[in-house]
Motif scaffolding. Structure first.
Motif: not given
Length: 262
Positions: A130-159
């Protein structure tokens, strides 16, 4: 009525107000001092305040739980009788009613007892749907590279932030691992979700990542999903959505802290 130490000959009587304070204080200490259940409702940093509040409630309960009725009360009733003359019987009843708690007041202890014995669960799929959030940076842009190695553990917010706003497509070609609870949509799709809190459960916002290529477990089941990013829409626009092509879905125990933090 002030609490005093009973003297010989006085009558001790339980008060529902004191019982309510005692149960509420005990419930706070149970979830905050003797377990980690408080993480269902507030952030970790608020734990000391819950412990202090529970202690204060119990102290107030012990001060007011036991009250005495001694000869002074009876003398007070007797004075009412003399003043009322022929209506002495009514006066005695009224004086007696001043010190009597309605029996119905004891019914208020039922929800307090339930709170102590059965703490409410953490927010789940019902809230997320009932409540989907848009938790993100303000506006589009580039993000830092992910850490090396797979799989990478990410929070849902980061993904979700990278999937919706990263014009550099840092998720491309990477295997990620997400953990959350299952939510189902009416159209048959399902998502892994988690709730983001700023202060407490009252301000929770839902984070959802749609999962493709795997069968959905039951709603509210906690799972760890490993997979690859499935691009949908244009980053920075309303068409972008966080979607994951699942490689594996594994059930996992509910974490002690079920929320993501801002």
């Amino acid at each position: 009525m002030a609490a005093v130490i009973p003297r010989p000959g006085s009558r001790v009587r339980l008060r529902p107000q004191g019982v309510l304070l005692l149960l509420c204080g005990a419930a706070l200490l149970r979830i905050a001092l003797f377990s980690e259940l408080y993480l269902r409702y507030v952030k970790e940093g608020l734990r000391p305040y819950l412990v202090i509040s529970g202690t204060v409630l119990i102290a107030l309960a012990l001060l007011g739980l036991l009250t005495r009725t001694d000869d002074h009360d009876h003398d007070h009733d007797h004075d009412h009788d003399e003043d009322d003359g022929d209506d002495g019987q009514d006066g005695r009843s009224r004086a007696h009613d001043h010190t009597r708690n309605p029996r119905v007041a004891w019914l208020l202890t039922a929800p307090a007892l339930a709170l102590l014995l059965f703490p409410p669960p953490a927010l789940g799929s019902y809230s997320a749907e009932r409540e989907e959030a848009r938790v993100a940076a303000q506006g589009a842009g580039t993000f830092p590279e992910l850490p090396a190695g797979d799989p990478v553990d990410l929070t849902l917010g980061a993904f979700a932030s990278r999937a919706e706003w990263d014009t550099g497509a840092s998720l491309k070609g990477r295997t990620v691992r997400l953990t959350g609870f299952v939510t189902r949509d009416d159209d048959g799709t399902w998502s892994v979700a988690r709730l983001l809190v700023t202060c407490c459960a009252a301000d929770a916002q839902a984070l959802k990542v749609e999962i493709r290529g795997a069968t959905a477990p039951a709603a509210d089941t906690w799972v760890t999903v490993t997979g690859t990013w499935h691009p949908v829409g244009t980053p920075g626009s309303d068409t972008a959505r966080p979607v994951l092509d699942a490689v594996s879905v594994r059930r996992t125990p509910t974490p002690s802290d079920p929320y993501e933090k801002r």
